[in-house]
Design a protein around this motif. Structure first.
Motif, PDB file in Angstrom:
ATOM      1  N   GLN A 190      -8.603  -2.763   0.741  1.00 55.71           N
ATOM      2  CA  GLN A 190      -9.593  -2.173   1.416  1.00 55.71           C
ATOM      3  C   GLN A 190      -9.281  -2.604   3.063  1.00 55.71           C
ATOM      4  OE1 GLN A 190     -13.922  -3.373  -0.042  1.00 55.71           O
ATOM      5  NE2 GLN A 190     -13.873  -1.318  -1.011  1.00 55.71           N
TER       6      GLN A 190
ATOM      7  N   THR B 223      -4.926  -4.458  -5.483  1.00 56.07           N
ATOM      8  CA  THR B 223      -6.257  -4.753  -5.608  1.00 56.07           C
ATOM      9  C   THR B 223      -6.444  -3.403  -4.852  1.00 56.07           C
ATOM     10  OG1 THR B 223      -7.140  -6.643  -4.778  1.00 56.07           O
ATOM     11  CG2 THR B 223      -6.325  -6.935  -6.687  1.00 56.07           C
ATOM     12  N   ASP B 224      -8.050  -3.685  -5.498  1.00 58.81           N
ATOM     13  CA  ASP B 224      -9.040  -2.405  -4.484  1.00 58.81           C
ATOM     14  C   ASP B 224      -9.523  -3.412  -3.280  1.00 58.81           C
ATOM     15  OD1 ASP B 224      -9.055  -0.653  -6.173  1.00 58.81           O
ATOM     16  OD2 ASP B 224     -10.720  -1.387  -7.327  1.00 58.81           O
ATOM     17  N   ASP B 225      -9.928  -4.586  -3.311  1.00 56.11           N
ATOM     18  CA  ASP B 225     -10.090  -5.745  -2.012  1.00 56.11           C
ATOM     19  C   ASP B 225      -9.017  -5.385  -1.415  1.00 56.11           C
ATOM     20  OD1 ASP B 225     -12.483  -5.892  -3.408  1.00 56.11           O
ATOM     21  OD2 ASP B 225     -11.734  -7.984  -4.328  1.00 56.11           O
TER      22      ASP B 225
ATOM     23  N   ARG C 117       0.830  -1.620  -0.166  1.00 58.20           N
ATOM     24  CA  ARG C 117       0.190  -0.070   0.101  1.00 58.20           C
ATOM     25  C   ARG C 117       0.945   1.218  -0.208  1.00 58.20           C
ATOM     26  NH1 ARG C 117      -2.495   1.387   5.188  1.00 58.20           N
ATOM     27  NH2 ARG C 117      -0.472   2.011   5.432  1.00 58.20           N
TER      28      ARG C 117
END
Length: 165
Positions: free
Chosen positions: A115, A110-112, A59
């Motif tokens: 999150q 990824t977006d997942d 991230r």
């Protein structure tokens, strides 16, 4: 070093830090914290601490390579690559070809994955705060944090403790 910490560390060695005891305390604290964090992260997010650390690093370092993670965590490239394979299988990380060196891949969340790491970071931080509050709450806690940060910097600067394979 804070006088209180020095006095505590040297009780059994007459004015000098008892290094074997310091090492044992350091390792046992790390192991117990790591295991407790593993349990909480697994229970609430289905991941373990090492996975959280990889996700958090990615991230904060989008486009990193497996070698970058291996260097950061002082672990082997093979183990790092296998860890990334597991994260990729869960669709939390993607590999893309490195345009400047087609033999390596660049890694992104990824977006997942993003999150997941955001939710897990809240759990991680809350749990770590609970586990360390009694010991790190005062001025001696700040001194301990400073000493460990300095020790890590020296070890990393001198490239001590890197894996050989």
């Amino acid at each position: 070093m804070d006088a209180k910490i020095y006095a505590m560390a040297s009780k059994s060695s007459r004015g000098r830090v008892d290094l074997p005891s310091f090492f044992a305390d350091l390792v046992r604290c790390e192991t117990r914290l790591y295991n407790a964090l593993n349990d909480r992260l697994r229970e609430q997010h289905g991941i373990v601490t090492s996975q959280f650390e990889f996700l958090r690093f990615l991230r904060d370092h989008s486009g990193a390579r497996v070698a970058d993670l291996a260097a950061e965590f002082a672990i082997g490239i093979g183990a790092t690559s296998k860890g990334i394979d597991r994260l990729e299988k869960q669709a939390w990380v993607i590999r893309r070809t490195n345009p400047s060196d087609r033999r390596s891949s660049l890694l992104d969340l990824t977006d997942d994955g993003l999150q997941l790491v955001e939710a897990a970071e809240a759990t991680f931080t809350e749990t770590l705060a609970e586990l360390t509050a009694g010991a790190l709450g005062g001025p001696s806690g700040l001194a301990a944090v400073q000493v460990l940060s300095e020790l890590r910097s020296v070890l990393e600067r001198d490239q001590i403790g890197l894996p050989t394979g």
